[in-house]
Design a protein around this motif. Structure first.
Motif, PDB file in Angstrom:
ATOM      1  N   ASP A  27      13.439 -26.656 -12.252  1.00 54.04           N
ATOM      2  CA  ASP A  27      13.990 -27.949 -12.675  1.00 54.04           C
ATOM      3  C   ASP A  27      14.270 -28.847 -11.466  1.00 54.04           C
ATOM      4  OD1 ASP A  27      13.820 -27.203 -15.317  1.00 54.04           O
ATOM      5  OD2 ASP A  27      15.950 -26.710 -15.506  1.00 54.04           O
ATOM      6  N   HIS A  28      14.817 -28.277 -10.402  1.00 55.55           N
ATOM      7  CA  HIS A  28      15.113 -29.067  -9.203  1.00 55.55           C
ATOM      8  C   HIS A  28      13.824 -29.600  -8.569  1.00 55.55           C
ATOM      9  CE1 HIS A  28      17.071 -30.451  -5.603  1.00 55.55           C
ATOM     10  NE2 HIS A  28      16.205 -29.764  -4.882  1.00 55.55           N
ATOM     11  N   ALA A  29      12.812 -28.756  -8.462  1.00 58.80           N
ATOM     12  CA  ALA A  29      11.542 -29.190  -7.853  1.00 58.80           C
ATOM     13  C   ALA A  29      10.908 -30.315  -8.655  1.00 58.80           C
ATOM     14  CB  ALA A  29      10.582 -28.011  -7.753  1.00 58.80           C
ATOM     15  N   ILE A  30      10.942 -30.197  -9.970  1.00 56.97           N
ATOM     16  CA  ILE A  30      10.338 -31.230 -10.825  1.00 56.97           C
ATOM     17  C   ILE A  30      11.114 -32.539 -10.717  1.00 56.97           C
ATOM     18  CG2 ILE A  30       9.896 -31.885 -13.230  1.00 56.97           C
ATOM     19  CD1 ILE A  30       9.284 -28.834 -13.704  1.00 56.97           C
ATOM     20  N   SER A  31      12.443 -32.463 -10.815  1.00 60.85           N
ATOM     21  CA  SER A  31      13.232 -33.702 -10.797  1.00 60.85           C
ATOM     22  C   SER A  31      13.257 -34.351  -9.408  1.00 60.85           C
ATOM     23  CB  SER A  31      14.655 -33.448 -11.294  1.00 60.85           C
ATOM     24  OG  SER A  31      15.346 -32.609 -10.412  1.00 60.85           O
ATOM     25  N   SER A  32      13.355 -33.569  -8.354  1.00 57.71           N
ATOM     26  CA  SER A  32      13.445 -34.166  -7.019  1.00 57.71           C
ATOM     27  C   SER A  32      12.111 -34.730  -6.538  1.00 57.71           C
ATOM     28  CB  SER A  32      13.980 -33.154  -6.011  1.00 57.71           C
ATOM     29  OG  SER A  32      13.063 -32.100  -5.813  1.00 57.71           O
ATOM     30  N   SER A  33      11.006 -34.224  -7.068  1.00 65.08           N
ATOM     31  CA  SER A  33       9.695 -34.733  -6.647  1.00 65.08           C
ATOM     32  C   SER A  33       9.233 -35.917  -7.490  1.00 65.08           C
ATOM     33  CB  SER A  33       8.644 -33.624  -6.738  1.00 65.08           C
ATOM     34  OG  SER A  33       8.410 -33.284  -8.102  1.00 65.08           O
ATOM     35  N   GLY A  34       9.908 -36.132  -8.619  1.00 66.46           N
ATOM     36  CA  GLY A  34       9.490 -37.201  -9.522  1.00 66.46           C
ATOM     37  C   GLY A  34       8.241 -36.847 -10.304  1.00 66.46           C
ATOM     38  N   ALA A  35       7.900 -35.562 -10.340  1.00 71.37           N
ATOM     39  CA  ALA A  35       6.698 -35.118 -11.049  1.00 71.37           C
ATOM     40  C   ALA A  35       6.850 -35.298 -12.554  1.00 71.37           C
ATOM     41  CB  ALA A  35       6.424 -33.645 -10.745  1.00 71.37           C
ATOM     42  N   ASN A  36       5.739 -35.514 -13.208  1.00 79.57           N
ATOM     43  CA  ASN A  36       5.702 -35.544 -14.663  1.00 79.57           C
ATOM     44  C   ASN A  36       5.565 -34.098 -15.128  1.00 79.57           C
ATOM     45  OD1 ASN A  36       4.893 -35.600 -17.364  1.00 79.57           O
ATOM     46  ND2 ASN A  36       3.654 -37.436 -17.103  1.00 79.57           N
ATOM     47  N   LYS A  37       6.588 -33.584 -15.793  1.00 79.82           N
ATOM     48  CA  LYS A  37       6.601 -32.186 -16.213  1.00 79.82           C
ATOM     49  C   LYS A  37       5.373 -31.822 -17.051  1.00 79.82           C
ATOM     50  CE  LYS A  37      10.531 -30.516 -17.460  1.00 79.82           C
ATOM     51  NZ  LYS A  37      11.738 -30.066 -18.174  1.00 79.82           N
ATOM     52  N   ASN A  38       4.880 -32.764 -17.837  1.00 82.62           N
ATOM     53  CA  ASN A  38       3.723 -32.492 -18.686  1.00 82.62           C
ATOM     54  C   ASN A  38       2.434 -32.312 -17.892  1.00 82.62           C
ATOM     55  OD1 ASN A  38       5.196 -32.554 -21.089  1.00 82.62           O
ATOM     56  ND2 ASN A  38       5.126 -34.785 -21.090  1.00 82.62           N
ATOM     57  N   GLN A  39       2.446 -32.676 -16.618  1.00 82.84           N
ATOM     58  CA  GLN A  39       1.268 -32.506 -15.772  1.00 82.84           C
ATOM     59  C   GLN A  39       1.435 -31.353 -14.777  1.00 82.84           C
ATOM     60  OE1 GLN A  39       0.851 -36.448 -14.116  1.00 82.84           O
ATOM     61  NE2 GLN A  39      -0.446 -37.103 -15.810  1.00 82.84           N
ATOM     62  N   CYS A  40       2.531 -30.615 -14.889  1.00 82.49           N
ATOM     63  CA  CYS A  40       2.796 -29.508 -13.972  1.00 82.49           C
ATOM     64  C   CYS A  40       2.069 -28.238 -14.404  1.00 82.49           C
ATOM     65  CB  CYS A  40       4.298 -29.219 -13.908  1.00 82.49           C
ATOM     66  SG  CYS A  40       5.234 -30.492 -13.050  1.00 82.49           S
ATOM     67  N   ILE A  41       1.733 -27.435 -13.425  1.00 87.30           N
ATOM     68  CA  ILE A  41       1.113 -26.130 -13.643  1.00 87.30           C
ATOM     69  C   ILE A  41       1.882 -25.125 -12.797  1.00 87.30           C
ATOM     70  CG2 ILE A  41      -0.961 -24.723 -13.324  1.00 87.30           C
ATOM     71  CD1 ILE A  41      -2.577 -27.322 -13.532  1.00 87.30           C
ATOM     72  N   MET A  42       2.221 -23.978 -13.371  1.00 89.46           N
ATOM     73  CA  MET A  42       2.870 -22.908 -12.631  1.00 89.46           C
ATOM     74  C   MET A  42       1.888 -21.753 -12.525  1.00 89.46           C
ATOM     75  SD  MET A  42       4.487 -19.857 -12.202  1.00 89.46           S
ATOM     76  CE  MET A  42       4.132 -19.214 -13.790  1.00 89.46           C
ATOM     77  N   ILE A  43       1.667 -21.272 -11.307  1.00 87.66           N
ATOM     78  CA  ILE A  43       0.830 -20.092 -11.077  1.00 87.66           C
ATOM     79  C   ILE A  43       1.724 -19.047 -10.428  1.00 87.66           C
ATOM     80  CG2 ILE A  43      -1.175 -19.157  -9.869  1.00 87.66           C
ATOM     81  CD1 ILE A  43      -2.352 -22.011  -9.970  1.00 87.66           C
ATOM     82  N   GLY A  44       1.803 -17.890 -11.045  1.00 87.84           N
ATOM     83  CA  GLY A  44       2.672 -16.846 -10.528  1.00 87.84           C
ATOM     84  C   GLY A  44       2.018 -15.480 -10.585  1.00 87.84           C
ATOM     85  N   ASP A  45       2.727 -14.512 -10.031  1.00 92.33           N
ATOM     86  CA  ASP A  45       2.191 -13.151 -10.026  1.00 92.33           C
ATOM     87  C   ASP A  45       3.103 -12.158 -10.735  1.00 92.33           C
ATOM     88  OD1 ASP A  45       4.222 -13.134  -8.153  1.00 92.33           O
ATOM     89  OD2 ASP A  45       3.081 -12.050  -6.638  1.00 92.33           O
ATOM     90  N   ARG A  46       4.156 -12.644 -11.363  1.00 92.49           N
ATOM     91  CA  ARG A  46       5.082 -11.769 -12.091  1.00 92.49           C
ATOM     92  C   ARG A  46       5.488 -12.407 -13.407  1.00 92.49           C
ATOM     93  NH1 ARG A  46       8.809  -8.609  -7.921  1.00 92.49           N
ATOM     94  NH2 ARG A  46       7.242  -8.354  -6.298  1.00 92.49           N
ATOM     95  N   SER A  47       5.872 -11.572 -14.348  1.00 89.17           N
ATOM     96  CA  SER A  47       6.296 -12.096 -15.646  1.00 89.17           C
ATOM     97  C   SER A  47       7.538 -12.966 -15.504  1.00 89.17           C
ATOM     98  CB  SER A  47       6.539 -10.958 -16.631  1.00 89.17           C
ATOM     99  OG  SER A  47       7.590 -10.131 -16.183  1.00 89.17           O
ATOM    100  N   SER A  48       8.377 -12.714 -14.506  1.00 88.37           N
ATOM    101  CA  SER A  48       9.577 -13.547 -14.310  1.00 88.37           C
ATOM    102  C   SER A  48       9.191 -14.983 -13.946  1.00 88.37           C
ATOM    103  CB  SER A  48      10.489 -12.953 -13.237  1.00 88.37           C
ATOM    104  OG  SER A  48       9.828 -12.853 -11.999  1.00 88.37           O
ATOM    105  N   ASP A  49       8.038 -15.168 -13.294  1.00 87.45           N
ATOM    106  CA  ASP A  49       7.546 -16.513 -12.989  1.00 87.45           C
ATOM    107  C   ASP A  49       7.242 -17.258 -14.288  1.00 87.45           C
ATOM    108  OD1 ASP A  49       7.604 -15.843 -10.254  1.00 87.45           O
ATOM    109  OD2 ASP A  49       5.525 -15.168 -10.295  1.00 87.45           O
ATOM    110  N   LEU A  50       6.577 -16.566 -15.196  1.00 88.17           N
ATOM    111  CA  LEU A  50       6.224 -17.178 -16.482  1.00 88.17           C
ATOM    112  C   LEU A  50       7.471 -17.512 -17.300  1.00 88.17           C
ATOM    113  CD1 LEU A  50       3.210 -14.935 -17.548  1.00 88.17           C
ATOM    114  CD2 LEU A  50       3.134 -17.194 -16.502  1.00 88.17           C
ATOM    115  N   LYS A  51       8.437 -16.606 -17.300  1.00 85.32           N
ATOM    116  CA  LYS A  51       9.664 -16.830 -18.062  1.00 85.32           C
ATOM    117  C   LYS A  51      10.426 -18.039 -17.533  1.00 85.32           C
ATOM    118  CE  LYS A  51      10.178 -12.003 -19.348  1.00 85.32           C
ATOM    119  NZ  LYS A  51      10.912 -10.761 -19.080  1.00 85.32           N
TER     120      LYS A  51
END
Length: 75
Positions: A27-51
């Protein structure tokens, strides 16, 4: 995050929403960067990243499952 439930520094020895699967850092990264959440992509290597990404309502979440590529998992 400096917090860890098994840490040795007393003030930081606890669970905290800045540690995955908490979503405070997302949430902090999205709000502080001014990114549009609907255009964000998360790539992770653990299920905790997805959660954590799901809690932050990041629409596209990918899990790297092996060295030959990655598999998309929607949770």
């Amino acid at each position: 995050s400096p917090y860890h439930v098994q840490g040795i520094v007393s003030p930081f020895k606890k669970n905290h929403q800045s540690r995955k699967p908490g979503n405070l850092l997302f949430d902090h990264a999205i709000s502080s960067s001014g990114a549009n959440k609907n255009q964000c992509i998360m790539i992770g290597d653990r299920s905790s990243d997805l959660k954590a990404a799901k809690k932050s309502k990041v629409p596209k979440r990918h899990l790297i499952t092996n060295s030959s590529g990655f598999e998309e998992i929607r949770i």
